[in-house]
Design a protein around this motif. Structure first.
Motif, PDB file in Angstrom:
ATOM      1  N   ASN A 182       0.821  -1.218   0.000  1.00 13.43           N
ATOM      2  CA  ASN A 182       0.000   0.000   0.000  1.00 13.43           C
ATOM      3  C   ASN A 182       0.850   1.261   0.000  1.00 13.43           C
ATOM      4  OD1 ASN A 182      -2.528  -1.302  -0.015  1.00 13.43           O
ATOM      5  ND2 ASN A 182      -2.402  -1.655   2.176  1.00 13.43           N
ATOM      6  N   HIS A 183       1.912   1.267   0.801  1.00 12.34           N
ATOM      7  CA  HIS A 183       2.767   2.448   0.915  1.00 12.34           C
ATOM      8  C   HIS A 183       3.479   2.743  -0.409  1.00 12.34           C
ATOM      9  CE1 HIS A 183       5.222   5.409   3.023  1.00 12.34           C
ATOM     10  NE2 HIS A 183       6.277   4.887   2.422  1.00 12.34           N
ATOM     11  N   VAL A 184       4.026   1.719  -1.035  1.00 10.42           N
ATOM     12  CA  VAL A 184       4.739   1.915  -2.297  1.00 10.42           C
ATOM     13  C   VAL A 184       3.780   2.409  -3.379  1.00 10.42           C
ATOM     14  CG1 VAL A 184       5.948   0.729  -4.186  1.00 10.42           C
ATOM     15  CG2 VAL A 184       6.605   0.286  -1.805  1.00 10.42           C
ATOM     16  N   MET A 185       2.626   1.768  -3.492  1.00  9.10           N
ATOM     17  CA  MET A 185       1.689   2.100  -4.565  1.00  9.10           C
ATOM     18  C   MET A 185       1.060   3.480  -4.412  1.00  9.10           C
ATOM     19  SD  MET A 185       1.846  -0.297  -6.756  1.00  9.10           S
ATOM     20  CE  MET A 185       0.415  -0.071  -7.791  1.00  9.10           C
ATOM     21  N   ASP A 186       0.972   3.965  -3.198  1.00  8.91           N
ATOM     22  CA  ASP A 186       0.321   5.254  -2.962  1.00  8.91           C
ATOM     23  C   ASP A 186       1.349   6.336  -2.600  1.00  8.91           C
ATOM     24  OD1 ASP A 186      -1.733   7.147  -2.565  1.00  8.91           O
ATOM     25  OD2 ASP A 186      -1.948   6.580  -0.464  1.00  8.91           O
ATOM     26  N   SER A 187       1.835   6.290  -1.399  1.00  6.42           N
ATOM     27  CA  SER A 187       2.681   7.364  -0.872  1.00  6.42           C
ATOM     28  C   SER A 187       4.002   7.509  -1.621  1.00  6.42           C
ATOM     29  CB  SER A 187       2.955   7.134   0.618  1.00  6.42           C
ATOM     30  OG  SER A 187       1.745   7.111   1.331  1.00  6.42           O
ATOM     31  N   ASP A 188       4.686   6.390  -1.878  1.00  2.43           N
ATOM     32  CA  ASP A 188       5.989   6.484  -2.522  1.00  2.43           C
ATOM     33  C   ASP A 188       5.882   6.898  -3.982  1.00  2.43           C
ATOM     34  OD1 ASP A 188       7.298   5.918  -0.187  1.00  2.43           O
ATOM     35  OD2 ASP A 188       7.723   3.830  -0.683  1.00  2.43           O
ATOM     36  N   LYS A 189       4.858   6.431  -4.668  1.00  2.00           N
ATOM     37  CA  LYS A 189       4.665   6.875  -6.056  1.00  2.00           C
ATOM     38  C   LYS A 189       4.358   8.374  -6.097  1.00  2.00           C
ATOM     39  CE  LYS A 189       3.660   2.734  -8.617  1.00  2.00           C
ATOM     40  NZ  LYS A 189       2.999   2.259  -9.821  1.00  2.00           N
ATOM     41  N   ASP A 190       3.588   8.847  -5.122  1.00  2.00           N
ATOM     42  CA  ASP A 190       3.274  10.270  -5.043  1.00  2.00           C
ATOM     43  C   ASP A 190       4.543  11.087  -4.782  1.00  2.00           C
ATOM     44  OD1 ASP A 190       1.238  12.463  -4.894  1.00  2.00           O
ATOM     45  OD2 ASP A 190       2.035  12.622  -2.839  1.00  2.00           O
ATOM     46  N   LEU A 191       5.362  10.621  -3.848  1.00  2.00           N
ATOM     47  CA  LEU A 191       6.624  11.308  -3.555  1.00  2.00           C
ATOM     48  C   LEU A 191       7.514  11.351  -4.790  1.00  2.00           C
ATOM     49  CD1 LEU A 191       8.902  12.529  -1.846  1.00  2.00           C
ATOM     50  CD2 LEU A 191       9.446  10.205  -1.074  1.00  2.00           C
ATOM     51  N   ALA A 192       7.668  10.239  -5.476  1.00  2.00           N
ATOM     52  CA  ALA A 192       8.538  10.185  -6.651  1.00  2.00           C
ATOM     53  C   ALA A 192       8.041  11.123  -7.756  1.00  2.00           C
ATOM     54  CB  ALA A 192       8.639   8.750  -7.168  1.00  2.00           C
ATOM     55  N   ALA A 193       6.732  11.153  -7.962  1.00  2.00           N
ATOM     56  CA  ALA A 193       6.164  12.047  -8.980  1.00  2.00           C
ATOM     57  C   ALA A 193       6.418  13.510  -8.604  1.00  2.00           C
ATOM     58  CB  ALA A 193       4.671  11.788  -9.143  1.00  2.00           C
ATOM     59  N   HIS A 194       6.218  13.840  -7.334  1.00  2.00           N
ATOM     60  CA  HIS A 194       6.482  15.205  -6.877  1.00  2.00           C
ATOM     61  C   HIS A 194       7.950  15.566  -7.040  1.00  2.00           C
ATOM     62  CE1 HIS A 194       6.331  18.868  -4.528  1.00  2.00           C
ATOM     63  NE2 HIS A 194       7.419  18.421  -3.922  1.00  2.00           N
ATOM     64  N   TYR A 195       8.822  14.650  -6.677  1.00  2.00           N
ATOM     65  CA  TYR A 195      10.257  14.905  -6.761  1.00  2.00           C
ATOM     66  C   TYR A 195      10.680  15.152  -8.215  1.00  2.00           C
ATOM     67  CZ  TYR A 195      15.258  14.473  -5.857  1.00  2.00           C
ATOM     68  OH  TYR A 195      16.598  14.727  -5.756  1.00  2.00           O
ATOM     69  N   ARG A 196      10.184  14.326  -9.132  1.00  2.00           N
ATOM     70  CA  ARG A 196      10.491  14.526 -10.548  1.00  2.00           C
ATOM     71  C   ARG A 196      10.036  15.907 -11.019  1.00  2.00           C
ATOM     72  NH1 ARG A 196       8.673   9.359 -10.898  1.00  2.00           N
ATOM     73  NH2 ARG A 196       6.671   9.967 -11.763  1.00  2.00           N
ATOM     74  N   LYS A 197       8.819  16.264 -10.641  1.00  2.00           N
ATOM     75  CA  LYS A 197       8.272  17.575 -11.048  1.00  2.00           C
ATOM     76  C   LYS A 197       9.066  18.719 -10.443  1.00  2.00           C
ATOM     77  CE  LYS A 197       3.935  20.119 -11.189  1.00  2.00           C
ATOM     78  NZ  LYS A 197       2.529  20.149 -10.756  1.00  2.00           N
ATOM     79  N   ALA A 198       9.409  18.594  -9.157  1.00  2.00           N
ATOM     80  CA  ALA A 198      10.148  19.652  -8.473  1.00  2.00           C
ATOM     81  C   ALA A 198      11.558  19.820  -9.046  1.00  2.00           C
ATOM     82  CB  ALA A 198      10.244  19.348  -6.972  1.00  2.00           C
TER      83      ALA A 198
END
Length: 145
Positions: free
Chosen positions: A125-141
């Motif tokens: 659950n953590h990888v599919m939700d929170s970590d994917k969100d973090l990675a997407a934000h990091y790429r954008k930032a």
């Protein structure tokens, strides 16, 4: 059976490599909980706990570097998981699981169930939700695609 598949890729190589290692460690813990000796169980549980701590630190550094807006809740998820890991280790250290060499020993089945119900479920659950969100934000930032 491998728990990992490419569905869990976040797009951040550092995070993805860590996740692959964590999934492998969880598989080791599951396998040793059924077939292993007490020493193998202890080694697997300790290594998983140590690796997860360093992984969480790397993720939290990415949060700081990118001013991640969900950092507080994400860090809380990390703390919640560490509480589960500490409890698992305490139960193990205090003899909460009697590890025998028998493959179907009831306590090893219980340990395997605990790991599946808590560690594996949380990780997926953590990888599919929170970590994917973090990675997407990091790429954008960082201006990456």
């Amino acid at each position: 059976m491998s728990l990992w598949n490419d569905e869990f890729l976040t797009g951040n190589e550092l995070v993805d490599n860590d996740h692959k290692q964590i999934f492998s460690l969880v598989e080791d813990v599951l396998e040793s909980s059924i077939k292993g000796s007490k020493e193998k169980n202890e080694t697997a549980i300790n290594f998983l706990a140590e690796y997860v701590v360093s992984h969480f630190a790397r993720e939290e550094k990415l949060m700081e570097e990118s001013d991640y807006p969900n950092a507080v809740s994400h860090k809380k998820e990390h703390m919640d998981f560490m509480a589960v890991a500490v409890k698992l280790k305490e139960d193990f250290d205090n003899g909460g699981y009697a590890f025998g060499e028998l493959e179907m020993h009831p306590d090893t089945i219980h340990l395997s169930k605990v790991i599946n119900d808590t560690v594996v479920s949380w990780l997926l659950n953590h990888v599919m939700d929170s970590d994917k969100d973090l990675a997407a934000h990091y790429r954008k930032a960082k201006g990456a695609t």
